[in-house]
Every structure is written in structure tokens, then in C-alpha cells.
Design an enzyme around this catalytic site. Structure first.
Site, PDB file in Angstrom:
ATOM      1  N   ASP A  82      25.572   4.201  -9.362  1.00  0.00           N
ATOM      2  CA  ASP A  82      24.408   5.022  -9.024  1.00  0.00           C
ATOM      3  C   ASP A  82      24.263   6.127 -10.072  1.00  0.00           C
ATOM      4  O   ASP A  82      25.159   6.341 -10.882  1.00  0.00           O
ATOM      5  CB  ASP A  82      24.486   5.579  -7.592  1.00  0.00           C
ATOM      6  CG  ASP A  82      25.570   6.627  -7.406  1.00  0.00           C
ATOM      7  OD1 ASP A  82      26.583   6.588  -8.131  1.00  0.00           O
ATOM      8  OD2 ASP A  82      25.414   7.487  -6.525  1.00  0.00           O
TER       9      ASP A  82
ATOM     10  N   TYR B 138      24.030   9.603 -12.262  1.00  0.00           N
ATOM     11  CA  TYR B 138      24.759  10.875 -12.287  1.00  0.00           C
ATOM     12  C   TYR B 138      24.045  11.861 -11.373  1.00  0.00           C
ATOM     13  O   TYR B 138      22.818  11.900 -11.318  1.00  0.00           O
ATOM     14  CB  TYR B 138      24.788  11.435 -13.707  1.00  0.00           C
ATOM     15  CG  TYR B 138      25.512  10.582 -14.718  1.00  0.00           C
ATOM     16  CD1 TYR B 138      26.876  10.329 -14.604  1.00  0.00           C
ATOM     17  CD2 TYR B 138      24.832  10.048 -15.813  1.00  0.00           C
ATOM     18  CE1 TYR B 138      27.546   9.560 -15.547  1.00  0.00           C
ATOM     19  CE2 TYR B 138      25.497   9.279 -16.767  1.00  0.00           C
ATOM     20  CZ  TYR B 138      26.849   9.036 -16.620  1.00  0.00           C
ATOM     21  OH  TYR B 138      27.512   8.272 -17.563  1.00  0.00           O
TER      22      TYR B 138
ATOM     23  N   PHE C 147      24.955   4.824 -17.231  1.00  0.00           N
ATOM     24  CA  PHE C 147      25.931   5.448 -18.129  1.00  0.00           C
ATOM     25  C   PHE C 147      25.310   6.415 -19.154  1.00  0.00           C
ATOM     26  O   PHE C 147      26.028   7.176 -19.790  1.00  0.00           O
ATOM     27  CB  PHE C 147      26.779   4.401 -18.878  1.00  0.00           C
ATOM     28  CG  PHE C 147      27.676   3.610 -17.969  1.00  0.00           C
ATOM     29  CD1 PHE C 147      28.841   4.155 -17.463  1.00  0.00           C
ATOM     30  CD2 PHE C 147      27.333   2.318 -17.595  1.00  0.00           C
ATOM     31  CE1 PHE C 147      29.668   3.431 -16.608  1.00  0.00           C
ATOM     32  CE2 PHE C 147      28.149   1.586 -16.737  1.00  0.00           C
ATOM     33  CZ  PHE C 147      29.317   2.142 -16.239  1.00  0.00           C
TER      34      PHE C 147
ATOM     35  N   HIS D 194      36.738  -0.421 -14.736  1.00  0.00           N
ATOM     36  CA  HIS D 194      35.695   0.568 -14.977  1.00  0.00           C
ATOM     37  C   HIS D 194      36.138   1.522 -16.083  1.00  0.00           C
ATOM     38  O   HIS D 194      37.327   1.831 -16.202  1.00  0.00           O
ATOM     39  CB  HIS D 194      35.419   1.353 -13.692  1.00  0.00           C
ATOM     40  CG  HIS D 194      34.131   2.097 -13.708  1.00  0.00           C
ATOM     41  ND1 HIS D 194      33.990   3.330 -14.327  1.00  0.00           N
ATOM     42  CD2 HIS D 194      32.909   1.791 -13.202  1.00  0.00           C
ATOM     43  CE1 HIS D 194      32.745   3.737 -14.187  1.00  0.00           C
ATOM     44  NE2 HIS D 194      32.065   2.827 -13.523  1.00  0.00           N
TER      45      HIS D 194
END
Length: 222
Positions: A66, A68, A79, A188
């Protein structure tokens, strides 16, 4: 919701926009805004990933969770943050892996729009978030919508490379036709993964696959 979205995606997703769950999702967002909630990214940027990467240009999908939730960070691309915002830790680790994998020096610029314009769909599974509240919109219906996006790409595109980082992203593998597309999995890039992301070499591997498919490789350098 005033949907600002690139035409090919608008046509591809119109059936979803018309469904009850999406209409309810839009109403909830409007209601929260009227109640004074600050929601990221700003409305015009919610579908930015689709705007920059039309359906017929999708070569790579990088799936995030989701947006920031800090002020000025979310820009509608997984990202990525704007140029005037410091790169968050996960993005810093992505840059470190690119440097190690490709032997290039990254500038540190955190804006990934150049990737998106080359065919990298920077897709978050959840497209909005309340300020300061991570995953606060996880139950609105966004995942149903973006699952449809992934399935649509799987069904209508050829030879796309899906980069699935972390368990959340890996759960989407079932939506992808592995006889038509490529899936690269890794931990991740978050520091919470204790460096397990490093050494995945997904950036060189992606370009090798694209070249095998007769497609132009991605220039990852920023």
C-alpha cells in the site's frame, strides 16, 4: 470517485469501476475526505501507475502493498517517492541490489517514473491510505480491484515479468498464467527482512528475460 486514468486502462477496467464494491469504495473515500481525513496519494495521483504505463506497454510488474503514509511520499507508484523526498529504506535497498547486480551507480533519485515510462507497472495492491496509518484502507476493496488488474495483464499480455517481493506479493502468484509469463520471487526489500532480498539479481534476470522475448530491456539507472 473522479477517475483519471489512461484510456486503454479505462477501457480494460470499466467493468470493475461499475461494480458495487468499487462504487462503495469510492463512496467511502469521499466520506472520509468530507470527515477531514487526509488520504494519500492525492486524488489525481491514485491511478498514476496506469497513466504512465498503458496496457500495451506493460513489460514488468513490481507489486507493492500500500502507499507510503507519510506526508509528501505517496505518488501513485509502488516504492517510488518524489524527487524532493528522501528514499525510504526499502527503496534504498532496491538501489543497493541494482548496484550490486548490474555494477552501476545509482544517483539516489527516488522518483521511479522513468521505469514506469519504460513499461514497468509500479502497482500497489492497495491504492490509498490514511495519513499516518499504514494499511488503513486494506479492507475497502482495493485488493479485489488490483487482483483484477493482475489477472487482466495475465490474460491479455504476453511475456510479462512479475517481481513478487515478500509474502504479501507472493500470494498473487495464483493470478498469473505461468505458461505465458515469468515470475521472480524474493524476500521483501524492507530492512525487516534482514538483508534476505540482497542477491536476488532480479534486475539483470528481468532484462535477460525481456531480451529473450525480443523486448527492449529496462534501463534501471536513475
Amino acid at each position: 470517485m473522479d477517475v483519471k486514468i489512461e484510456q486503454s486502462w479505462k477501457e480494460a477496467l470499466q467493468t470493475e469501476f461499475d461494480k458495487d464494491y468499487f462504487i462503495s469504495l469510492a463512496r467511502t473515500l469521499h466520506s472520509e475526505k468530507r470527515a477531514g481525513e487526509l488520504i494519500y496519494p492525492p486524488g489525481p495521483l491514485i491511478f498514476r501507475a496506469f497513466e504512465l504505463t498503458p496496457v500495451d506497454r506493460v513489460k514488468v510488474v513490481i507489486l507493492g502493498q500500500d502507499p507510503y503514509h507519510g506526508a509528501g511520499q505517496a505518488m501513485g507508484l509502488s516504492f517510488s517517492v518524489p524527487d524532493n523526498v528522501p528514499a525510504p529504506p526499502s527503496l534504498q535497498n532496491i538501489f543497493k541490489e541494482i548496484e550490486s547486480d548490474l555494477g552501476i551507480k545509482m544517483s539516489g533519485r527516488p522518483n521511479l517514473e522513468s521505469w514506469a515510462r519504460q513499461g514497468v507497472l509500479l502497482l500497489n495492491s492497495i491504492l490509498t491510505v490514511r495519513a499516518g496509518q499504514a494499511a488503513s484502507h486494506r479492507n475497502l476493496g482495493w485488493q479485489k480491484f488490483t487482483d483484477y488488474v493482475i489477472k487482466y495483464i495475465s490474460d491479455h499480455c504476453e511475456g510479462v515479468v512479475f517481481l513478487l517481493w515478500g509474502n504479501f506479493a507472493r500470494e498473487k502468484k495464483c493470478l498469473i498464467d505461468l505458461s505465458r509469463h515469468y515470475v521472480l520471487e524474493a524476500a521483501h526489500p524492507s530492512p525487516l527482512a534482514r538483508g534476505a532480498f540482497f542477491g536476488c539479481r532480479h534486475f539483470s534476470k528481468t532484462n535477460q528475460i525481456l531480451q529473450q522475448e525480443g523486448k527492449t530491456p529496462i534501463d534501471w539507472q536513475l
